[in-house]
Design an enzyme around this catalytic site. Structure first.
Site, PDB file in Angstrom:
ATOM      1  N   GLU A 169       0.822  -1.206   0.000  1.00  0.00           N
ATOM      2  CA  GLU A 169       0.000   0.000   0.000  1.00  0.00           C
ATOM      3  C   GLU A 169       0.855   1.254   0.000  1.00  0.00           C
ATOM      4  O   GLU A 169       0.541   2.236  -0.673  1.00  0.00           O
ATOM      5  CB  GLU A 169      -0.929   0.023   1.225  1.00  0.00           C
ATOM      6  CG  GLU A 169      -2.058  -0.977   1.175  1.00  0.00           C
ATOM      7  CD  GLU A 169      -2.869  -0.849  -0.100  1.00  0.00           C
ATOM      8  OE1 GLU A 169      -3.240   0.293  -0.481  1.00  0.00           O
ATOM      9  OE2 GLU A 169      -3.127  -1.880  -0.756  1.00  0.00           O
ATOM     10  N   SER A 255      19.072  -8.976  -8.440  1.00  0.00           N
ATOM     11  CA  SER A 255      17.900  -9.164  -9.290  1.00  0.00           C
ATOM     12  C   SER A 255      17.965 -10.288 -10.332  1.00  0.00           C
ATOM     13  O   SER A 255      16.984 -10.984 -10.517  1.00  0.00           O
ATOM     14  CB  SER A 255      17.548  -7.876 -10.027  1.00  0.00           C
ATOM     15  OG  SER A 255      17.598  -6.779  -9.184  1.00  0.00           O
ATOM     16  N   HIS A 384       3.226 -10.089  -9.477  1.00  0.00           N
ATOM     17  CA  HIS A 384       4.671 -10.347  -9.478  1.00  0.00           C
ATOM     18  C   HIS A 384       5.385  -9.264  -8.665  1.00  0.00           C
ATOM     19  O   HIS A 384       6.286  -9.544  -7.874  1.00  0.00           O
ATOM     20  CB  HIS A 384       5.195 -10.366 -10.915  1.00  0.00           C
ATOM     21  CG  HIS A 384       6.688 -10.290 -10.994  1.00  0.00           C
ATOM     22  ND1 HIS A 384       7.507 -11.312 -10.602  1.00  0.00           N
ATOM     23  CD2 HIS A 384       7.509  -9.288 -11.388  1.00  0.00           C
ATOM     24  CE1 HIS A 384       8.769 -10.952 -10.755  1.00  0.00           C
ATOM     25  NE2 HIS A 384       8.803  -9.720 -11.223  1.00  0.00           N
ATOM     26  N   SER A 385       4.970  -8.020  -8.871  1.00  0.00           N
ATOM     27  CA  SER A 385       5.549  -6.898  -8.126  1.00  0.00           C
ATOM     28  C   SER A 385       4.598  -5.727  -8.277  1.00  0.00           C
ATOM     29  O   SER A 385       3.536  -5.874  -8.884  1.00  0.00           O
ATOM     30  CB  SER A 385       6.910  -6.516  -8.718  1.00  0.00           C
ATOM     31  OG  SER A 385       6.713  -5.878  -9.967  1.00  0.00           O
TER      32      SER A 385
END
Lengths: 492, 307
Positions: A169, A255, A384-385
């Protein structure tokens, strides 16, 4: 058996057990003395499979047992755990013609041309302990968990879920730039972490912050990394959720997918050299198993007998790619066999099953010094993100189903409630507390100072080289000349 | 390896086989085959493995059987080896040494004749050095192993047979220092690795013709030793770079830019760079010879620069 006197063999002569073998070649003759010193490496004569040591010299090499042949390399004494007992069966009589020797071992042949099917009639079954209502399944075998441990696991899962929800959020509100949730995978995160010791080295992909949470990373430390402030151990250099903490033995998230897999094997190599009572645990998703690094990492680990536990979070999706487009094998567990790695498939949403499997895998990895593969089946409930909207490529109903009916936290809660260890009051208090703490942590993190300009240039090398000193000078000059073009909250 | 139990070697055929150019010969017998580890064929992965081992406290030396194969390891070298010290906030160090034979050999074909220093030079976080003599090979190797930074050490396929008397005892050279091979007054010739020998051969001819070239083996490819190079340029005012890299994007290209930027006022002529052409190295011996800078070309270039 007349040919036995003429059989050409390549042997490794070993003066005494444990000493360095040296290669010798020649015809093996019946008058050969003390064959126990010889370790047979290769025979060019296929009829050698008829060879009977006892008949020839009466004294088969003890380390071969009943088998006359040994193929492949032997480890030197530097690897104490490397000695393999040959388990090839030497059979007398009629079966003598049914097997062939090739580099790599003895193989029985068949005259029936049969292709091994690409899809098994039955998939490898999945180990689970608790049913969907949190009741232990009859006759299930699992590792016992104490009340204290179980409550810590449960509260950690709730904390993880709350942290994910709030930070997600916060990204939506523009307070942090990016976030990745682990919603739906809390059981894998926490239960695997609970099964390890603090000495076990963890190499995560990026959906395993729960492991760090279990090890004592505080909500404030998480918030600091996400906000990239001065207190972040990464000094503000990485994207949010790229946590790393050497004191928690949790390697910094990088990553690119699957790069941590061969690194995990390297870390295990280090532990093996030092003979430590610890293993390496590395995580990756279903998508990560397509990378070349997965293949080579598992292959290496098996050849090197590295104490590493590979944990695949098969959550069904790699961004928008479903597993049906990722591989055509029976999931990931079958791949372990291909590399010679012991594997298990476990219900990733069953915290007890995940805990048991991981504990056991860890024991095996350390005592037997070999790699283990765990495929934990689960579902990626979140996107996913924050850069993804998964409703664009999958059904909302499907997501809802896994969010509610198959929720791992709810399931574990039913079990702890059932044991009388937890109740609804504790539940609401816990959630309220975590929420309050986290919101406060975010506020503190937001107000904290950002890392200084000098941190842009340090740690590229061990010490600052001249070209970077120069580049820092240039930047500082530029900032001085045009202060309005640079963020005012970055300390110089 | 004797001094520090954390030092280990990994690569293809480095163990009993002793390495493709026998650099690790007998080490497996001495230190065992765990410390001198034979790896399956997966460069990206054993480089990754070395990085993981380094992060856990070892000091691995990775051998690329031929440096060209390390292109497969680019992901690990760039994204992890170079970056993890920085992105982890300094929490993890990666003291690896990545080494191996490279450069143009004798008819090894295009894929085995790569000059990887040009591809790796941009990666932040790594250091690159090139050895060229038995003396500096030993010193630079020791320095690379002891460095806390990841270092790529470039050896050359055709230089392994060089013989030189070197001290038995320990000595460590500076990773960031260039080597003054022949002091001179007329022109600065910058080179490294095998081209040093072509330059010295040309230097003999030049001396006979009355020139006095200053020859510097730059050794440190990243970062450049601009101190030594600068002092030389300030003295001679003319620079010739002789390299084996391709013209486009090679070490010479970067070095030219750096010299122009810092020492422009001291130059009496534009910097000249002699490089290989932008072609894959052909197999035919005659063609291969003409992709590598030859002494005669060096002599001509010096004569033109000094006119």
């Amino acid at each position: 058996m007349e040919r036995k006197a003429q059989t050409w063999v390549t042997l490794a002569y070993q003066e005494k057990p444990g000493s360095l073998p040296e290669g010798r070649e020649g015809f093996l003759e019946s008058s050969q003395p003390d064959m126990s010193k010889y370790l047979l490496l290769q025979s060019r004569d296929l009829i050698f499979s008829n060879f009977n040591w006892r008949e020839l010299c009466g004294n088969p090499p003890s380390f071969l047992g009943n088998s006359p042949t040994l193929f492949g390399s032997r480890r030197f004494e530097s690897i104490k755990s490397g000695r393999e007992e040959l388990d090839l069966e030497y059979e007398n009589g009629g079966h003598q013609n049914q097997a062939m020797d090739f580099p790599g071992g003895r193989i029985s042949f068949t005259s029936e041309m049969r292709f091994v099917s690409e899809s098994p009639r039955e998939r490898i079954p999945c180990y689970r302990v608790l049913d969907d209502n949190g009741h232990p399944i009859m006759h299930s075998s699992f590792v016992e968990v104490s009340k204290e441990e179980a409550l810590k696991m449960y509260t950690s899962m709730v904390t993880l879920e709350t942290m994910d929800t709030i930070l997600y959020e916060a990204q939506r509100q523009g307070r942090i730039s990016f976030y990745v949730t682990s919603i739906g995978e809390e059981a894998i995160n926490i239960a695997t972490a609970a099964a390890l010791t603090p000495h076990d080295v963890v190499l995560p992909q990026y959906r395993e912050p729960g492991v760090l949470l279990w090890r004592g990373f505080t909500l404030q430390e998480f918030a600091n990394q996400c906000l990239g402030n001065k207190a972040d151990y990464g000094k503000g250099r990485q994207m949010p959720i790229h946590y790393g903490s050497n004191k928690h033995n949790y390697f910094t998230v990088s990553s690119p997918i699957a790069t941590q897999i061969p690194q995990a094997v390297g870390a295990a190599y280090s532990l093996k050299m030092d003979g430590k009572d610890a293993c390496v645990v590395t995580y990756f998703g279903d998508g990560g198993t397509s990378e070349g690094d997965f293949h080579a990492g598992l292959n290496f680990a098996a050849v090197m007998e590295a104490p590493v536990v590979f944990i695949c979070r098969n959550n069904g999706w790699a961004i928008s790619t479903p597993v049906s487009q990722q591989f055509r094998s029976d999931g990931v567990v079958v791949k372990g066999k291909a590399y010679g790695i012991r594997s298990i498939r476990v219900d990733g949403n069953d915290a007890l099953a995940v805990y048991s499997a991981t504990r056991t895998a860890r024991e095996m990895a350390i005592t037997e010094q070999k790699p283990i593969l765990i495929e934990a089946l689960t579902y990626r409930v979140g996107h996913h993100s924050t850069s993804d909207d998964s409703t664009k490529y999958r059904l909302v109903d499907e997501i809802e189903h896994w969010k509610t009916a198959r929720n791992p936290i709810a399931r574990f809660r039913k079990w702890v409630n059932g044991n009388g260890w937890w109740n609804d009051e504790g539940e609401s208090e816990l959630r309220a507390n975590v929420r309050k703490q986290l919101l406060q942590a975010i506020q503190v993190a937001e107000k904290a100072e950002k890392p200084p300009i000098s941190d842009l240039f340090t740690d590229v090398y061990e010490s600052l080289p001249s070209n970077l000193c120069e580049q820092e000078e240039l930047l500082r000059e530029s900032i001085k000349r045009h202060p309005q073009d640079y963020p005012s909250d970055v300390p110089t | 390896m004797e001094r520090d139990a954390r030092v280990c070697v990994m690569g293809e055929d480095v163990g009993h086989y002793g390495g493709s150019y026998k650099v690790t010969k007998d080490l497996a017998n001495k230190y065992g085959d765990l410390r001198v580890l034979d790896t399956p064929i997966a460069e990206n992965s054993f480089t990754g493995m070395a990085i993981g081992a380094a992060m856990t406290g070892l000091r691995p030396i990775v051998e690329g059987m031929n440096m060209g194969f390390l292109l497969l390891a680019f992901n690990q070298i760039s994204n992890n080896c170079g970056m993890l010290h920085y992105t982890s906030g300094g929490q993890f160090t990666i003291p690896v040494v990545i080494r191996g034979p490279g450069g143009v050999g004798r008819q090894l074909g295009a894929e085995h004749s790569q000059r990887l220093e040009s591809y790796f030079q941009s990666i932040p976080g790594i250091q690159m050095v090139a050895c060229s003599t038995p003396y500096n090979a030993k010193g630079l190797m020791k320095a690379a192993i002891r460095s806390e930074n990841p270092v790529i050490l470039f050896e050359h396929v055709l230089l392994y047979n060089l013989k030189e008397r070197i001290p038995d005892e320990e000595y460590v050279l500076n990773l960031e220092e260039a080597e003054m091979v022949r002091p001179g007054e007329h022109i600065t010739i910058l080179t490294y690795s095998r081209m040093r020998y072509h330059v010295m051969q040309a230097a003999k001819t030049l001396v006979n013709k009355g020139y006095d070239p200053e020859v510097i083996d730059i050794r440190s490819l990243k970062p450049f030793d601009l101190h030594t190079i600068g002092n030389s340029v300030k003295k001679t005012h003319r620079v010739l770079i002789v390299e084996e890299c391709m013209r486009t994007g090679g070490i010479g290209a970067s070095l030219t830019a750096a010299i122009n930027e810092y020492f422009h006022d001291y130059l009496d002529a534009p910097v000249v760079c002699l490089s290989s052409q932008d072609v894959p190295t052909p197999y035919a011996g005659t063609l291969e010879e003409w992709t590598v800078v030859q002494p005669t070309q060096i002599v001509t270039a010096v004569e033109q620069l000094c006119r």
